[in-house]
Design a protein around this motif. Structure first.
Motif, short mmCIF file in Angstrom:
data_model
loop_
_atom_site.label_atom_id
_atom_site.label_comp_id
_atom_site.label_asym_id
_atom_site.label_seq_id
_atom_site.Cartn_x
_atom_site.Cartn_y
_atom_site.Cartn_z
N SER A 17 6.78 -35.25 73.30
CA SER A 17 7.08 -34.36 72.32
C SER A 17 6.73 -32.67 72.40
CB SER A 17 6.18 -34.80 70.95
OG SER A 17 4.90 -34.53 71.34
N ARG A 75 5.65 -29.39 70.27
CA ARG A 75 5.06 -28.60 68.79
C ARG A 75 5.05 -27.32 69.01
NH1 ARG A 75 0.48 -31.85 67.89
NH2 ARG A 75 -0.78 -30.06 68.54
N THR A 82 2.74 -26.84 72.26
CA THR A 82 1.91 -27.91 72.60
C THR A 82 3.10 -28.86 73.27
OG1 THR A 82 0.29 -27.63 71.20
CG2 THR A 82 0.16 -29.82 72.17
N ASP A 124 2.49 -29.27 61.81
CA ASP A 124 3.29 -30.40 62.66
C ASP A 124 4.81 -30.03 62.57
OD1 ASP A 124 3.80 -32.74 63.90
OD2 ASP A 124 3.79 -33.75 61.87
N ASN A 125 5.04 -28.59 63.60
CA ASN A 125 6.37 -28.36 63.47
C ASN A 125 7.01 -28.87 64.91
OD1 ASN A 125 8.89 -27.06 63.18
ND2 ASN A 125 7.77 -24.90 63.53
N THR A 126 7.48 -30.28 64.90
CA THR A 126 7.98 -30.66 66.11
C THR A 126 9.38 -30.52 66.23
OG1 THR A 126 5.71 -32.44 66.17
CG2 THR A 126 7.81 -32.93 67.65
#
Length: 151
Positions: free
Chosen positions: A18, A20, A98, A25-27
């Protein structure tokens, strides 16, 4: 070897990850992430009174590479182009990015964090009349540091 007992310790698969952007929480879903690298440039040094006729090498400045992200193009999804356009107005919005490698349950096993990242290059998809593929755009990020954390 074949027939030996296995301890259940296997290398991690690289297909479940994933990405980000920012602290919230902008995945965003990506097809590929590459360029997670860092290197230390050597400094060569020799004492004036050294009996050895060669230099010693010491660690110097750490250099990080650009990170390349590839994702499918969706209708009305041009957030990365907007982010890139802000650079032209000298209004660089730096983000913490991230990247997490996930296990089969979706828990992070390794985390790479890019500090102060911003887009340096965006490449739109190539278009061919005879192709049978998904349209993919490429985003290249510059960052000021790469940290790695387990778990």
């Amino acid at each position: 070897m074949a027939g030996e007992a296995q301890d259940g310790n296997w290398p991690l698969p690289k297909f479940y990850f994933s990405v980000r952007f920012g602290s919230q929480d902008n995945t965003v879903s990506f097809q590929e992430v590459s360029g997670l690298e860092t290197e230390t440039q050597p400094i060569e040094y020799r004492h004036g009174d050294s009996k050895l006729f060669s230099t010693i090498k010491m660690p110097g400045i750490t250099k990080t590479g650009n990170v390349t992200l590839k994702k499918g193009i969706f209708v009305n999804d041009n957030n990365f182009w907007k982010w890139f356009e802000d650079i032209k107005m000298n209004n660089i919005k730096r983000e913490t990015v991230t990247i997490q490698l996930l296990d089969e349950r979706g828990n992070p096993t390794m985390t790479w964090t890019l500090s102060n990242a911003w887009p340096t290059k965006i490449t739109a998809t190539d278009m061919r009349a005879d192709a049978n593929e998904v349209a993919v755009e490429t985003l290249e990020l510059i960052h000021e540091g790469l940290t790695i954390q387990n778990g």
